[in-house]
Design a protein around this motif. Structure first.
Motif, PDB file in Angstrom:
ATOM      1  N   PRO A  65       5.681 -11.822   9.308  1.00  0.00           N
ATOM      2  CA  PRO A  65       5.896 -12.730   8.173  1.00  0.00           C
ATOM      3  C   PRO A  65       4.576 -13.321   7.684  1.00  0.00           C
ATOM      4  O   PRO A  65       3.633 -13.487   8.453  1.00  0.00           O
ATOM      5  N   GLY A  66       4.552 -13.618   6.408  1.00  0.00           N
ATOM      6  CA  GLY A  66       3.373 -14.258   5.833  1.00  0.00           C
ATOM      7  C   GLY A  66       3.482 -15.773   5.945  1.00  0.00           C
ATOM      8  O   GLY A  66       4.579 -16.335   5.991  1.00  0.00           O
ATOM      9  N   ALA A  67       2.339 -16.427   5.997  1.00  0.00           N
ATOM     10  CA  ALA A  67       2.309 -17.893   6.073  1.00  0.00           C
ATOM     11  C   ALA A  67       2.769 -18.482   4.732  1.00  0.00           C
ATOM     12  O   ALA A  67       2.545 -17.892   3.673  1.00  0.00           O
ATOM     13  N   PRO A  68       3.415 -19.623   4.783  1.00  0.00           N
ATOM     14  CA  PRO A  68       3.874 -20.261   3.534  1.00  0.00           C
ATOM     15  C   PRO A  68       2.696 -20.587   2.617  1.00  0.00           C
ATOM     16  O   PRO A  68       1.662 -21.076   3.058  1.00  0.00           O
ATOM     17  N   GLN A  69       2.859 -20.308   1.334  1.00  0.00           N
ATOM     18  CA  GLN A  69       1.795 -20.567   0.361  1.00  0.00           C
ATOM     19  C   GLN A  69       1.581 -22.064   0.144  1.00  0.00           C
ATOM     20  O   GLN A  69       0.501 -22.487  -0.247  1.00  0.00           O
ATOM     21  N   CYS A  70       2.614 -22.844   0.411  1.00  0.00           N
ATOM     22  CA  CYS A  70       2.484 -24.285   0.186  1.00  0.00           C
ATOM     23  C   CYS A  70       1.393 -24.900   1.063  1.00  0.00           C
ATOM     24  O   CYS A  70       0.841 -25.952   0.726  1.00  0.00           O
ATOM     25  N   MET A  71       1.055 -24.240   2.164  1.00  0.00           N
ATOM     26  CA  MET A  71       0.022 -24.777   3.057  1.00  0.00           C
ATOM     27  C   MET A  71      -1.345 -24.790   2.392  1.00  0.00           C
ATOM     28  O   MET A  71      -2.204 -25.594   2.742  1.00  0.00           O
ATOM     29  N   ASP A  72      -1.570 -23.881   1.437  1.00  0.00           N
ATOM     30  CA  ASP A  72      -2.868 -23.789   0.777  1.00  0.00           C
ATOM     31  C   ASP A  72      -2.919 -24.537  -0.555  1.00  0.00           C
ATOM     32  O   ASP A  72      -3.947 -24.536  -1.230  1.00  0.00           O
ATOM     33  N   ASP A  73      -1.818 -25.168  -0.937  1.00  0.00           N
ATOM     34  CA  ASP A  73      -1.749 -25.909  -2.194  1.00  0.00           C
ATOM     35  C   ASP A  73      -2.114 -27.364  -1.919  1.00  0.00           C
ATOM     36  O   ASP A  73      -1.435 -28.062  -1.170  1.00  0.00           O
ATOM     37  N   GLY A  74      -3.186 -27.818  -2.533  1.00  0.00           N
ATOM     38  CA  GLY A  74      -3.636 -29.199  -2.321  1.00  0.00           C
ATOM     39  C   GLY A  74      -2.620 -30.232  -2.756  1.00  0.00           C
ATOM     40  O   GLY A  74      -2.547 -31.325  -2.191  1.00  0.00           O
ATOM     41  N   ALA A  75      -1.790 -29.915  -3.734  1.00  0.00           N
ATOM     42  CA  ALA A  75      -0.783 -30.854  -4.224  1.00  0.00           C
ATOM     43  C   ALA A  75       0.318 -31.086  -3.196  1.00  0.00           C
ATOM     44  O   ALA A  75       1.004 -32.114  -3.229  1.00  0.00           O
ATOM     45  N   THR A  76       0.492 -30.149  -2.259  1.00  0.00           N
ATOM     46  CA  THR A  76       1.547 -30.280  -1.242  1.00  0.00           C
ATOM     47  C   THR A  76       1.363 -31.554  -0.439  1.00  0.00           C
ATOM     48  O   THR A  76       2.322 -32.276  -0.168  1.00  0.00           O
ATOM     49  N   PHE A  77       0.151 -31.865  -0.082  1.00  0.00           N
ATOM     50  CA  PHE A  77      -0.104 -32.992   0.813  1.00  0.00           C
ATOM     51  C   PHE A  77      -0.331 -34.307   0.061  1.00  0.00           C
ATOM     52  O   PHE A  77      -0.519 -35.335   0.676  1.00  0.00           O
ATOM     53  N   LYS A  82       6.935 -32.852  -1.793  1.00  0.00           N
ATOM     54  CA  LYS A  82       6.381 -31.510  -1.617  1.00  0.00           C
ATOM     55  C   LYS A  82       6.011 -31.272  -0.151  1.00  0.00           C
ATOM     56  O   LYS A  82       6.184 -30.166   0.375  1.00  0.00           O
ATOM     57  N   MET A  83       5.531 -32.310   0.511  1.00  0.00           N
ATOM     58  CA  MET A  83       5.171 -32.183   1.915  1.00  0.00           C
ATOM     59  C   MET A  83       6.415 -31.891   2.765  1.00  0.00           C
ATOM     60  O   MET A  83       6.394 -31.049   3.655  1.00  0.00           O
ATOM     61  N   THR A  84       7.518 -32.530   2.453  1.00  0.00           N
ATOM     62  CA  THR A  84       8.768 -32.316   3.181  1.00  0.00           C
ATOM     63  C   THR A  84       9.279 -30.891   2.950  1.00  0.00           C
ATOM     64  O   THR A  84       9.729 -30.227   3.884  1.00  0.00           O
ATOM     65  N   GLY A  85       9.182 -30.423   1.712  1.00  0.00           N
ATOM     66  CA  GLY A  85       9.590 -29.051   1.402  1.00  0.00           C
ATOM     67  C   GLY A  85       8.721 -28.036   2.123  1.00  0.00           C
ATOM     68  O   GLY A  85       9.227 -27.029   2.657  1.00  0.00           O
ATOM     69  N   CYS A  86       7.434 -28.293   2.185  1.00  0.00           N
ATOM     70  CA  CYS A  86       6.509 -27.381   2.862  1.00  0.00           C
ATOM     71  C   CYS A  86       6.776 -27.396   4.370  1.00  0.00           C
ATOM     72  O   CYS A  86       6.708 -26.359   5.029  1.00  0.00           O
ATOM     73  N   GLN A  87       7.101 -28.568   4.882  1.00  0.00           N
ATOM     74  CA  GLN A  87       7.412 -28.676   6.310  1.00  0.00           C
ATOM     75  C   GLN A  87       8.610 -27.777   6.642  1.00  0.00           C
ATOM     76  O   GLN A  87       8.624 -27.084   7.660  1.00  0.00           O
ATOM     77  N   SER A  88       9.591 -27.747   5.778  1.00  0.00           N
ATOM     78  CA  SER A  88      10.755 -26.891   5.969  1.00  0.00           C
ATOM     79  C   SER A  88      10.348 -25.405   5.938  1.00  0.00           C
ATOM     80  O   SER A  88      10.825 -24.599   6.745  1.00  0.00           O
ATOM     81  N   GLU A  89       9.455 -25.063   5.007  1.00  0.00           N
ATOM     82  CA  GLU A  89       8.965 -23.677   4.922  1.00  0.00           C
ATOM     83  C   GLU A  89       8.183 -23.289   6.179  1.00  0.00           C
ATOM     84  O   GLU A  89       8.292 -22.165   6.664  1.00  0.00           O
ATOM     85  N   VAL A  90       7.405 -24.241   6.700  1.00  0.00           N
ATOM     86  CA  VAL A  90       6.626 -23.968   7.917  1.00  0.00           C
ATOM     87  C   VAL A  90       7.561 -23.770   9.106  1.00  0.00           C
ATOM     88  O   VAL A  90       7.355 -22.872   9.932  1.00  0.00           O
ATOM     89  N   LYS A  91       8.606 -24.560   9.208  1.00  0.00           N
ATOM     90  CA  LYS A  91       9.572 -24.387  10.299  1.00  0.00           C
ATOM     91  C   LYS A  91      10.226 -23.008  10.206  1.00  0.00           C
ATOM     92  O   LYS A  91      10.405 -22.323  11.218  1.00  0.00           O
TER      93      LYS A  91
END
Length: 133
Positions: A65-77, A82-91
């Protein structure tokens, strides 16, 4: 001619045993059995067919699997939603990666079994026994 072929047999068997040991470590008792041939099944009696070798399962074709793209988006953090959504993608990524690692492990175990089965078949035929698979 036959003498030179059989004089390399111990080295060939030792190389095969070393390769097998890399995939499936042996206990000292297993290693002794493998080098003496005591662990190999007895040859088939006259008129009795040798049991068929098990058919290996089809390859699993593990997909990394590929890593979630949200991890590289500065707006995520910068935004909590957006951080909560990315956390779900990371899980989800972690779960898919764990499944991928299990798949790789299963393929590794299967490859080790195939190697062992084929080495045993080769050694059976090399020994001249009848009824080898």
């Amino acid at each position: 001619m036959f003498r030179s072929a059989f004089s390399t047999r111990p080295a060939l068997i030792a190389a095969i045993l070393c390769a097998t040991a890399l995939l499936a470590p042996m206990t000292p008792a297993d290693a002794a059995k493998a080098t003496t041939g005591a662990a190999s099944p007895p040859p088939a009696a006259a008129g009795q067919p040798h049991p068929a070798a098990p058919v290996p399962p089809p390859p699993l074709n593990c997909a990394k699997p590929g890593a979630p793209q949200c991890m590289d988006d500065g707006a995520t953090f910068a935004a909590p939603d957006k951080m909560t959504g990315c956390q779900s993608e990371v899980k989800d990524y972690v779960d898919r990666t764990m499944a991928y690692l299990k798949c790789l492990n299963d393929e590794n175990i299967g490859a080790g079994r195939d190697l062992t089965r084929n080495v045993e078949r080769f050694n059976c035929r090399l020994s001249g026994r009848k009824g080898c698979p």
